[in-house]
Design a protein around this motif. Structure first.
Motif, short mmCIF file in Angstrom:
data_model
loop_
_atom_site.label_atom_id
_atom_site.label_comp_id
_atom_site.label_asym_id
_atom_site.label_seq_id
_atom_site.Cartn_x
_atom_site.Cartn_y
_atom_site.Cartn_z
N ASN B 56 0.70 -0.95 -0.05
CA ASN B 56 -0.18 0.05 0.25
C ASN B 56 0.74 1.58 -0.08
O ASN B 56 0.22 2.72 0.84
N ILE B 80 -2.88 7.84 -5.10
CA ILE B 80 -2.98 7.01 -3.72
C ILE B 80 -3.89 6.87 -2.52
O ILE B 80 -4.08 6.00 -1.72
N ASN B 81 -4.45 7.79 -2.09
CA ASN B 81 -5.02 8.35 -1.63
C ASN B 81 -6.09 7.24 -1.68
O ASN B 81 -7.03 6.30 -0.49
N ARG B 84 -5.07 3.66 -1.62
CA ARG B 84 -4.90 2.89 -0.50
C ARG B 84 -6.69 2.72 0.41
O ARG B 84 -6.82 1.86 1.67
N GLN B 85 -7.17 2.96 -0.25
CA GLN B 85 -9.06 2.65 0.57
C GLN B 85 -9.59 1.41 -0.23
O GLN B 85 -10.51 0.88 0.99
N ALA B 109 -12.16 8.77 8.40
CA ALA B 109 -11.52 8.29 6.75
C ALA B 109 -12.69 8.54 5.86
O ALA B 109 -12.97 9.02 5.44
N VAL B 113 -12.24 11.05 3.70
CA VAL B 113 -11.67 10.61 2.43
C VAL B 113 -12.90 10.00 1.19
O VAL B 113 -12.93 10.30 0.10
N LEU B 161 -14.38 1.00 5.29
CA LEU B 161 -13.81 1.65 3.88
C LEU B 161 -13.97 0.44 2.53
O LEU B 161 -13.91 1.13 2.07
N ALA C 128 -3.07 6.45 9.89
CA ALA C 128 -3.97 7.62 9.11
C ALA C 128 -4.05 7.43 7.19
O ALA C 128 -4.95 7.54 6.34
N ARG C 129 -2.57 7.74 6.38
CA ARG C 129 -2.47 7.25 5.49
C ARG C 129 -2.59 6.28 5.00
O ARG C 129 -3.18 6.10 3.84
N SER C 130 -2.66 5.36 5.62
CA SER C 130 -2.70 3.84 5.06
C SER C 130 -4.83 3.72 5.39
O SER C 130 -5.33 3.02 4.31
N THR C 131 -5.56 4.55 5.58
CA THR C 131 -6.83 4.56 5.35
C THR C 131 -7.36 5.56 4.08
O THR C 131 -8.46 6.06 4.69
N GLY C 132 -6.32 6.36 3.98
CA GLY C 132 -6.55 6.82 2.54
C GLY C 132 -6.87 8.41 2.90
O GLY C 132 -6.84 9.07 1.75
N LEU C 133 -6.64 8.83 4.23
CA LEU C 133 -6.11 10.10 4.35
C LEU C 133 -5.00 11.12 3.80
O LEU C 133 -3.70 10.72 3.99
N THR C 134 -5.01 12.45 3.37
CA THR C 134 -4.02 12.70 2.40
C THR C 134 -3.21 13.34 3.55
O THR C 134 -3.13 13.60 4.29
N GLN C 137 -4.99 15.90 5.55
CA GLN C 137 -5.69 15.64 6.24
C GLN C 137 -5.24 15.12 7.97
O GLN C 137 -5.83 15.10 8.77
#
Lengths: 226, 250, 224
Positions: B56, B80-81, B84-85, B109, B113, B161, C128-134, C137
């Protein structure tokens, strides 16, 4: 004149700078002297108050806490102005130098007492008990066991606070002390050119930049966690 | 390479990773089929966690390619964000946000997100907490939860997610033994619901019971892989054998 | 004793000087409401930049912060107020105070927040990044709230210093509390207005000092 020429002529005017450099240098040493006297007296008084507080005499402690709170809450410039402009109304004249020294010493005393005291209380009770169990008296325990441990952890906050308060010496210029800023201000009004202020700023940077970097180093070196 | 004939949903090829002078991954290939549960085992420092984190892109591989669910993870044009979801991740140390409740952890998230409103995000977060059997702990802060409960909230944070793949990085290593079971039970349920999972763990019992395939890594490379019974009872490499006997002695 | 009371605590003088002092107190409060958010904003910018590892960002940033921590705030203020007009940049007293405090207190808040950010474990950012937050964020919702909490005593302490520091605005003739008190004193030839200003500062800031002393004691004790 182009903008750049105007800029250099105003802030980096060689003729004006050469003329006022001696005054700024004198101011520099006056600032150093004032700062040194504040540090010595302020830290000594702060430590003294913290030690007295360790004896736990109630009314005395209340007085100490009040003094400390008072000089933590009052802006240093207010204290200086009060001493310099206020006391003469009551017939007591202090020179600007003495008024500034006294005010900043009281402020450093208050802040350092608080830090020293926090250091003393942070030494675990077991240390007291162990020392007393070996027959050391209260004062001996305080001096040989508790204080050495307490001082170690007070070094980083004490350094930073001392630097911050010592920078307050520039406030002395308000009460006509010819320290760096005082000399620079005088230079500006005589020459009608701000180059002396540039010199003054440089002088302060020469004085305090190494100290700030040192403080940063001490902070990482004596990090709380061992 | 995959355990079945299905098309891979995760495909990492020729992954190299350098940390300064250290060469931690030396050309690793890994493909994971949809609904497959792959177990990564190996001694510490073998690179299995780094490989997981390359999937990831918490770590950037030094070279190689990673495609997840058809998205080229290493393409600079990839958002990438967003990508990653689709890849949930669960960490050894839980990494719950201590300043938010369990519900807040799961909902963050979803709101930031995926752009859901508060009510919608919270409803979905509650559903996710329900799946890990912690609906009644929604308003607790991480510090008020046991380690096992914290890890289950972390799983809920990931599955809320609706990821296509879940990565588990030693999810039970930081837990007291009596709390491990609850986390493994939740993982088993996820597996039964058809989640694709890549798990780095030393829980050999769980691997034997639930994994489709076990991959043994050592020294930055895959040494061998196969179905659990094969790897655990009849490994073909000496290093695998040594590692497994060491683990089983515990 | 009578002379002392007469000089420092004269009710008559207080009632005469009150309107002037009241204006000053209001200006001090307004100043604080202006410069504290300015400093915090500057601090957040600096602290966020400090997470960049690139040496071309890191070292200039550190030099910037240390420069404004080394310059006494009064020097900075006088430089802006009295120096810049020589090149045609006259920003006035309020402008000079705003700029000076932004630079000075921004550097302090920046250092405090940087320490706070560094105290947040890396795993928090990764989760946090692994859940897609920039990156942004993650900073706003995960890192900063924890960072602020971890360094709350330092932030409060710095805010106390900033409010006290507004008194230097009197030097550039901004009519805040100390300046007004000096005005009143020069009219009445009596120190009571300055004493009243001191009392006002004390009443205003004493609760903060009490709170801090508790927080700091706990912090020092807890960190051993």
């Amino acid at each position: 004149m182009t903008g750049w020429e105007r800029f250099t002529d105003s802030f980096f005017n060689a003729r004006v700078m050469a003329q006022y450099l001696p005054k700024i240098v004198e101011g520099f040493f006056l600032t150093v002297e004032l700062a040194a006297l504040i540090i010595v007296a302020g830290l000594a008084l702060g430590l003294l108050l913290a030690l007295v507080r360790a004896f736990g005499i109630r009314p005395l402690n209340w007085l100490i806490i009040f003094l400390v709170d008072l000089f933590r809450a009052l802006p240093p410039l207010v204290i200086i102005v009060l001493l310099f402009f206020g006391l003469p109304n009551a017939g007591v004249e202090l020179s600007g130098f003495v008024a500034s020294w006294l005010a900043l010493t009281l402020v450093l005393m208050a802040f350092s007492e608080e830090i020293f005291w926090a250091g003393i209380t942070s030494v675990p009770k077991g240390q007291w008990e162990a020392a007393r169990s070996t027959g050391l008296g209260f004062v001996q325990t305080l001096g040989w066991v508790v204080l050495p441990q307490a001082l170690r952890i007070t070094i980083p906050p004490l350094t930073n606070r001392t630097i911050a308060i010592t920078k307050g010496t520039a406030l002395a210029s308000v009460v006509a002390v010819p320290d760096i800023l005082g000399a620079a201000n005088a230079g500006v009004s005589f020459s009608f050119n701000p180059s002396p202020l540039t010199l003054g700023a440089i002088a302060y940077l020469v004085l305090f930049f190494p100290v700030v970097v040192l403080g940063r180093w001490i902070e990482t070196r004596f990090a709380w966690k061992r | 390479m995959t355990g079945s004939g299905r098309a891979p949903i995760v495909e990492a090829r020729a992954i190299h990773k350098h940390f300064g002078h250290l060469h931690v991954l030396k050309g690793v290939d890994l493909a994971v089929a949809e609904k497959e549960l792959v177990f990564l085992i190996g001694p510490s420092g073998s690179g299995k966690s780094t490989l997981l984190r390359c999937l990831n892109r918490l770590e950037d591989p030094s070279s190689g390619s990673v495609v997840v669910d058809g998205i080229d993870m290493l393409d600079p044009r990839t958002d990438i964000n967003k990508a990653r979801q689709r890849i949930g991740m669960v960490f050894q140390s839980f990494n719950l946000y201590p300043h938010m409740t369990a519900l807040g952890n799961v909902a963050l998230a979803l709101r930031k997100v995926q752009g859901m409103g508060r009510a919608e995000a919270e409803a979905k977060a509650r559903a996710a907490l329900d799946r890990v059997h912690l609906a009644d702990r929604a308003d607790h802060y991480p510090l008020q939860l046991s380690g096992g409960q914290q890890q289950r909230v972390a799983i809920a944070r990931a599955i809320a997610l609706e990821p296509r793949v879940m990565l588990f990085d030693e999810p039970t290593s930081a837990l007291d033994p009596e709390l491990v079971g609850g986390v493994l039970a939740v993982m088993r349920e996820l597996r039964e619901d058809g989640m694709t999972m890549v798990v780095v763990s030393h829980e050999m019992g769980f691997a034997k019971a639930a994994a489709d395939r076990v991959v043994f890594m050592s020294d930055g490379a895959i040494i061998e892989e196969g179905i659990p019974s094969e790897i655990f009872t009849n490994p073909s490499h000496e290093r695998t054998r040594a590692f497994i006997s060491q683990i089983e002695r515990h | 004793m009578d002379l002392f009371l007469e000089t420092f605590f004269s009710w008559q003088i207080i009632s005469e000087a009150w309107p002037i002092l009241w204006q000053g107190l209001q200006a001090t409060l307004m100043l604080s409401v202006l410069v504290v958010p300015l400093g915090v904003a500057g601090g957040i910018i600096l602290a966020t930049l400090s997470t960049v590892r690139n040496p071309w960002v890191k070292w200039p940033l550190r030099a910037w912060v240390d420069t404004f921590r080394a310059l006494p705030p009064l020097v900075l203020l006088v430089f802006i107020f009295a120096g810049l007009p020589f090149i045609g940049l006259d920003v006035g007293a309020w402008g000079a105070v705003a700029i000076g405090f932004f630079l000075n207190t921004g550097a302090y808040y920046g250092e405090i927040l940087r320490a706070g950010i560094e105290s947040v474990p890396r795993g928090q950012i990764e989760a946090a990044r692994s859940t897609g937050l920039t990156r942004g964020q993650t900073m706003a919702h995960v890192v900063l709230p924890q960072a602020v909490r971890n360094v709350l005593p330092d932030l409060i302490s710095n805010t106390l210093e900033v409010v006290k520091l507004t008194s230097i605005a009197s030097v550039v003739a901004l009519p805040e509390l100390l300046f007004q008190a000096r005005q009143a004193q020069s009219v009445t030839y009596n120190a009571t207005p300055i004493m009243a200003a001191a009392v006002a500062y004390f009443i205003l800031l004493w609760p903060l000092v009490r709170l801090l002393s508790r927080l700091e004691n706990r912090q020092l004790a807890g960190r051993r």
